[in-house]
Scaffold this active site. Structure first.
Site, PDB file in Angstrom:
ATOM      1  CG  ASP A   1      47.022  33.689  45.250  1.00  0.00           C
ATOM      2  OD1 ASP A   1      48.099  33.681  44.634  1.00  0.00           O
ATOM      3  OD2 ASP A   1      46.600  34.663  45.912  1.00  0.00           O
TER       4      ASP A   1
HETATM    5  N1  URA Z   1      45.824  38.759  43.501  1.00  0.00           N
HETATM    6  C1  URA Z   1      45.915  37.872  44.508  1.00  0.00           C
HETATM    7  O1  URA Z   1      46.194  38.227  45.634  1.00  0.00           O
HETATM    8  N2  URA Z   1      45.674  36.588  44.226  1.00  0.00           N
HETATM    9  C2  URA Z   1      45.344  36.134  43.010  1.00  0.00           C
HETATM   10  O2  URA Z   1      45.137  34.941  42.833  1.00  0.00           O
HETATM   11  C3  URA Z   1      45.252  37.079  41.972  1.00  0.00           C
HETATM   12  C4  URA Z   1      45.493  38.384  42.236  1.00  0.00           C
END
Ligand code: URA
Length: 242
Positions: free
Chosen positions: A104
Site C-alpha cells: 500500500d
Molecule cells: N497487507 C496490507 O494490508 N498492506 C500491504 O501493503 C501489504 C500487506
C-alpha cells in the site's frame, strides 16, 4: 529476438537516446559486423556483441530489492503520485522492471522489482506458499486468542477465509501492540483487513521479508540495490525454478 538499442540499454550503455548515438557512431559490432541501425534485431544470448572493440556479456533480467518509502505507489505508472519506478536510476529503468506484488501507499519495507515474468508470477501466487513477513503496530492490545484466530484462518469483510497465518506478539499493552505477521498470500490490504476483522487497526506496516529474503537494513527508505547471486538463487529454489 530483441532490438539492438534495447539490448545495449539493458547492458548499461545509458538511456535509449544515449545508445542510439553510440550505434550511429559505428562503435557497435554484432558477430563481427558494424551495425548502425537501432532497430537491428538480434538474439543477444547467441550473438557476439562488441562495443568499442570490447566484448560484452548480455543480461536479460534485473532483480532489485527496494526499501519502499511511505507515500509512493507500487505500480509502474500513476496519474497523481510518484511510483516506485520513479525512484530508479535510468540504468535500471531501461529493463522495464515492475513491482512483485503490491505494498500500500503507506506501507514501507521490502519490495522486489523485476522484469522476470515467471519469477514474479510464482512469487505472488499462493500456490507456491511464499512467506511474506510484516512488522506491524496495532492500535490496541492483542492476546493469545488473536494468535489462534490467525492460525485458524481469518475471515475477511468480503467473506474470504484466509490461509492460516502466523501472528507473533512482540509487545502489548492496552494502547498498542507490536507484532510480526507471516502470510502466504497477498490479497488487497490483506494484513490491514485481517486485523480489521478482529476490530483492530494497523497504524504502521513494514514488510521485513519476502520468500526468505530479508530487507537489507543498510537500505534507507527509498534506496534499492540489485539482488546478490545467492539471494536470487534462494528465490529460484523457493519458487522451484530450475
Ligand atoms: N497487507 C496490507 O494490508 N498492506 C500491504 O501493503 C501489504 C500487506
Amino acid at each position: 529476438m530483441e532490438r539492438l538499442d534495447k539490448v545495449l540499454a539493458n547492458l548499461g550503455y545509458g538511456s535509449r537516446k544515449d545508445v542510439k548515438k553510440i550505434i550511429k557512431s559505428g562503435e557497435v559490432k554484432i558477430d563481427g559486423e558494424v551495425i548502425k541501425d537501432n532497430n537491428y534485431q538480434l538474439d543477444p544470448i547467441k550473438s557476439t556483441i562488441k562495443v568499442n572493440g570490447e566484448e560484452v556479456t548480455y543480461k536479460k533480467n534485473i532483480y532489485l530489492m527496494m526499501n519502499k518509502p511511505d507515500g509512493v505507489i507500487s505500480a509502474t505508472f500513476d496519474d497523481y503520485d510518484r511510483t516506485v519506478i520513479d525512484l530508479l536510476e535510468e540504468q535500471h529503468k531501461v529493463f522495464d522492471p515492475f513491482p512483485v506484488g503490491r505494498l500500500d501507499k503507506d506501507t514501507v519495507g521490502l519490495l522486489l522489482l523485476t522484469n522476470d515474468g515467471e519469477l514474479n508470477h510464482r512469487l505472488i501466487s499462493p500456490k507456491w506458499h511464499v512467506d511474506k513477513v510484516y512488522y506491524a503496530k496495532i492500535d490496541s492490545e492483542l492476546n493469545k486468542n488473536d494468535i489462534e484466530e490467525f492460525k485458524k484462518g481469518i475471515i475477511l469483510d468480503d467473506g474470504y477465509k484466509c490461509m492460516p497465518a502466523k501472528l507473533e506478539i512482540l509487545k502489548a499493552d492496552e494502547n498498542e501492540s507490536e507484532v510480526k505477521v507471516t502470510v502466504q498470500e497477498g490479497k488487497y490490504h490483506q494484513v490491514k483487513r485481517m486485523f480489521q476483522s478482529l476490530d483492530k487497526k494497523v497504524i504502521y506496516l513494514k514488510r521485513l521479508s519476502f520468500g526468505g529474503l530479508n530487507l537489507d537494513e543498510r537500505l534507507d527508505e527509498g534506496e534499492y540495490r540489485e539482488l546478490t547471486v545467492s539471494e536470487l538463487e534462494k528465490l529460484r529454489i523457493i519458487c522451484k525454478i530450475c
